[in-house]
Motif scaffolding. Structure first.
Motif, short mmCIF file in Angstrom:
data_model
loop_
_atom_site.label_atom_id
_atom_site.label_comp_id
_atom_site.label_asym_id
_atom_site.label_seq_id
_atom_site.Cartn_x
_atom_site.Cartn_y
_atom_site.Cartn_z
N ILE A 160 0.86 -1.19 0.00
CA ILE A 160 0.00 0.00 0.00
C ILE A 160 0.89 1.23 0.00
N VAL A 161 0.81 2.01 -1.09
CA VAL A 161 1.65 3.20 -1.22
C VAL A 161 0.91 4.39 -0.62
N GLY A 172 2.84 9.22 5.57
CA GLY A 172 2.19 8.00 6.04
C GLY A 172 0.68 8.09 6.18
N ILE A 173 0.09 9.20 5.75
CA ILE A 173 -1.36 9.39 5.87
C ILE A 173 -2.00 9.10 4.52
N GLY A 174 -3.08 8.33 4.54
CA GLY A 174 -3.80 8.03 3.30
C GLY A 174 -3.50 6.63 2.81
N GLY A 175 -3.81 6.40 1.57
CA GLY A 175 -3.63 5.08 1.00
C GLY A 175 -4.80 4.16 1.35
N LEU A 176 -4.74 2.97 0.86
CA LEU A 176 -5.78 1.98 1.08
C LEU A 176 -5.81 1.58 2.55
N SER A 177 -7.00 1.54 3.14
CA SER A 177 -7.12 1.14 4.55
C SER A 177 -7.12 -0.38 4.67
N GLN A 178 -6.87 -0.87 5.86
CA GLN A 178 -6.88 -2.32 6.10
C GLN A 178 -8.26 -2.90 5.79
N SER A 179 -9.34 -2.18 6.14
CA SER A 179 -10.68 -2.71 5.86
C SER A 179 -10.92 -2.79 4.35
N GLY A 238 0.79 -11.35 3.34
CA GLY A 238 1.07 -10.17 4.14
C GLY A 238 0.86 -8.89 3.36
N SER A 239 1.16 -7.79 4.05
CA SER A 239 1.05 -6.47 3.43
C SER A 239 2.05 -5.54 4.10
N ASP A 240 2.36 -4.46 3.41
CA ASP A 240 3.22 -3.45 3.99
C ASP A 240 2.82 -2.08 3.45
N PHE A 241 3.42 -1.05 4.04
CA PHE A 241 3.20 0.31 3.59
C PHE A 241 4.48 0.83 2.97
#
Length: 118
Positions: free
Chosen positions: A24-25, A30-37, A61-64
């Protein structure tokens, strides 16, 4: 003829599991981008579509990625930079950005917009 070391025989009657890793870019802050939900909704939607064909996506998995330059991908250079960030060796890497330029096509953008449309 020598067989490839990577050749695999797949029984079309057996389910196939594909490992995927989500990146997730977000902007540098660090604010914004696709949420976990929304990521959960995306995984569920992909599996609903592919499961009926015997294909199952397993999230490894996932990362930012906090990078304002790659938050909006508009050029081939940005695309190449993005696809080389945090690559995983045991899964297909899927990157979520804020906007996609025409270079990346409209199919992925249309699919994701249709999931989150009210």
């Amino acid at each position: 003829m020598k067989a490839s070391a990577h050749a695999t025989t797949v029984d079309i009657n057996q389910p196939v599991c594909i490992n995927v890793f989500f990146h997730i870019v977000r902007p540098d802050n660090g604010i914004g981008g696709l949420s976990q939900s929304n990521l959960t909704v995306t995984i569920d939607s992909l599996n609903r579509f592919f499961n009926k064909h015997g294909i199952y996506l397993k999230s490894t998995g996932s990362d930012f990625i906090n990078n304002s330059q790659l938050f909006n991908v508009d050029t081939e250079t940005e695309q190449n930079q993005l696809f080389n960030v945090n690559k995983t060796s045991n899964a297909i890497d899927i990157y979520f950005v804020n906007t996609l330029g025409e270079l990346l096509g409209s199919c992925a953008r249309y699919y994701l917009e249709s999931i989150y449309r009210d």
